[in-house]
Design a protein around this motif. Structure first.
Motif, PDB file in Angstrom:
ATOM      1  N   THR A 119       0.840  -1.190   0.000  1.00 34.94           N
ATOM      2  CA  THR A 119       0.000   0.000   0.000  1.00 34.94           C
ATOM      3  C   THR A 119       0.871   1.233   0.000  1.00 34.94           C
ATOM      4  O   THR A 119       1.820   1.325   0.753  1.00 34.94           O
ATOM      5  CB  THR A 119      -0.902   0.012   1.248  1.00 34.94           C
ATOM      6  N   GLU A 120       0.544   2.198  -0.840  1.00 35.22           N
ATOM      7  CA  GLU A 120       1.306   3.443  -0.872  1.00 35.22           C
ATOM      8  C   GLU A 120       0.338   4.613  -0.769  1.00 35.22           C
ATOM      9  O   GLU A 120      -0.636   4.696  -1.502  1.00 35.22           O
ATOM     10  CB  GLU A 120       2.118   3.542  -2.148  1.00 35.22           C
ATOM     11  N   LYS A 121       0.585   5.514   0.162  1.00 31.84           N
ATOM     12  CA  LYS A 121      -0.260   6.691   0.367  1.00 31.84           C
ATOM     13  C   LYS A 121       0.586   7.750   1.036  1.00 31.84           C
ATOM     14  O   LYS A 121       1.334   7.441   1.955  1.00 31.84           O
ATOM     15  CB  LYS A 121      -1.465   6.318   1.244  1.00 31.84           C
ATOM     16  N   ASN A 122       0.452   8.987   0.611  1.00 30.61           N
ATOM     17  CA  ASN A 122       1.204  10.099   1.200  1.00 30.61           C
ATOM     18  C   ASN A 122       2.705   9.815   1.263  1.00 30.61           C
ATOM     19  O   ASN A 122       3.353  10.071   2.262  1.00 30.61           O
ATOM     20  CB  ASN A 122       0.681  10.422   2.607  1.00 30.61           C
ATOM     21  N   LEU A 182       5.314   3.867   2.115  1.00 31.46           N
ATOM     22  CA  LEU A 182       5.180   2.550   1.531  1.00 31.46           C
ATOM     23  C   LEU A 182       5.033   1.530   2.651  1.00 31.46           C
ATOM     24  O   LEU A 182       5.872   1.486   3.562  1.00 31.46           O
ATOM     25  CB  LEU A 182       6.427   2.238   0.690  1.00 31.46           C
ATOM     26  N   PHE A 183       3.986   0.732   2.602  1.00 29.90           N
ATOM     27  CA  PHE A 183       3.720  -0.275   3.620  1.00 29.90           C
ATOM     28  C   PHE A 183       3.696  -1.645   2.964  1.00 29.90           C
ATOM     29  O   PHE A 183       3.196  -1.806   1.856  1.00 29.90           O
ATOM     30  CB  PHE A 183       2.379   0.001   4.319  1.00 29.90           C
ATOM     31  N   TYR A 184       4.209  -2.630   3.682  1.00 33.51           N
ATOM     32  CA  TYR A 184       4.265  -3.981   3.154  1.00 33.51           C
ATOM     33  C   TYR A 184       3.217  -4.900   3.763  1.00 33.51           C
ATOM     34  O   TYR A 184       3.103  -6.050   3.364  1.00 33.51           O
ATOM     35  CB  TYR A 184       5.675  -4.556   3.331  1.00 33.51           C
ATOM     36  N   CYS A 185       2.456  -4.390   4.738  1.00 33.83           N
ATOM     37  CA  CYS A 185       1.309  -5.131   5.259  1.00 33.83           C
ATOM     38  C   CYS A 185       0.396  -4.162   6.006  1.00 33.83           C
ATOM     39  O   CYS A 185       0.798  -3.055   6.369  1.00 33.83           O
ATOM     40  CB  CYS A 185       1.713  -6.312   6.135  1.00 33.83           C
ATOM     41  N   VAL A 220      -0.844  -4.378   8.998  1.00 34.87           N
ATOM     42  CA  VAL A 220      -0.464  -4.154  10.392  1.00 34.87           C
ATOM     43  C   VAL A 220       0.566  -3.031  10.465  1.00 34.87           C
ATOM     44  O   VAL A 220       0.493  -2.168  11.339  1.00 34.87           O
ATOM     45  CB  VAL A 220       0.072  -5.456  11.038  1.00 34.87           C
ATOM     46  N   GLU A 221       1.494  -3.004   9.542  1.00 32.06           N
ATOM     47  CA  GLU A 221       2.494  -1.941   9.504  1.00 32.06           C
ATOM     48  C   GLU A 221       1.823  -0.579   9.328  1.00 32.06           C
ATOM     49  O   GLU A 221       2.161   0.392  10.011  1.00 32.06           O
ATOM     50  CB  GLU A 221       3.477  -2.196   8.363  1.00 32.06           C
ATOM     51  N   LEU A 222       0.844  -0.500   8.433  1.00 29.42           N
ATOM     52  CA  LEU A 222       0.103   0.738   8.222  1.00 29.42           C
ATOM     53  C   LEU A 222      -0.626   1.153   9.493  1.00 29.42           C
ATOM     54  O   LEU A 222      -0.563   2.310   9.913  1.00 29.42           O
ATOM     55  CB  LEU A 222      -0.890   0.558   7.069  1.00 29.42           C
ATOM     56  N   SER A 223      -1.310   0.198  10.129  1.00 32.27           N
ATOM     57  CA  SER A 223      -2.055   0.490  11.357  1.00 32.27           C
ATOM     58  C   SER A 223      -1.138   0.989  12.459  1.00 32.27           C
ATOM     59  O   SER A 223      -1.456   1.961  13.156  1.00 32.27           O
ATOM     60  CB  SER A 223      -2.803  -0.757  11.840  1.00 32.27           C
ATOM     61  N   LEU A 224       0.000   0.341  12.627  1.00 25.19           N
ATOM     62  CA  LEU A 224       0.941   0.744  13.676  1.00 25.19           C
ATOM     63  C   LEU A 224       1.566   2.107  13.376  1.00 25.19           C
ATOM     64  O   LEU A 224       1.915   2.843  14.302  1.00 25.19           O
ATOM     65  CB  LEU A 224       2.019  -0.315  13.873  1.00 25.19           C
TER      66      LEU A 224
END
Length: 122
Positions: A2-5, A8-11, A13-17
């Motif tokens: 996922t990429e936003k702003n 770059l996130f690879y899962c 959970v990483e985005l949530s944290l």
């Protein structure tokens, strides 16, 4: 992926944290959710180990992420209250489950002493 702003996130959970992670944000969300509406001084008393600069920064970040709402009253002295926004309220059951897990872990491994101050902590 996922990429936003520009992040770059690879899962997920990483985005949530990235949004709610760290030592203080879950505690802040938990206490605001338990109180419904809380003032800065009361929140500071509920999280006594946090310094004021860090608390202010964490509150600002949670507000920027649309997790909490900050309401400023035009009074002297100024009064500011914090509450959870709709997305923040969805975190309450998750944090409650995390708290239950911590209690169970502590009962099994005697990790540390827990001092419950509020009825919503138990």
């Amino acid at each position: 992926m996922t990429e936003k702003n520009n992040k770059l996130f690879y899962c997920n959970v990483e985005l949530s944290l990235d949004i709610i992670g760290g030592k203080w944000k879950p505690l802040i969300i938990h206490h605001i959710g338990g109180a419904g509406v809380i003032r800065y001084g009361e929140l500071k008393r509920k999280v006594p180990n946090i310094n004021e600069r860090v608390l202010s920064r964490q509150l600002r970040e949670l507000e920027d992420a649309s997790i909490i709402c900050r309401k400023v009253y035009d009074e002297v002295p100024p009064r500011v209250e914090y509450s959870l926004k709709e997305m923040g309220e969805t975190l309450v059951p998750i944090l409650n489950e995390l708290g239950s897990w911590g209690i169970e872990y502590n009962q099994k491994f005697d990790y540390g002493e827990i001092h419950f101050e509020d009825e919503y902590d138990q």
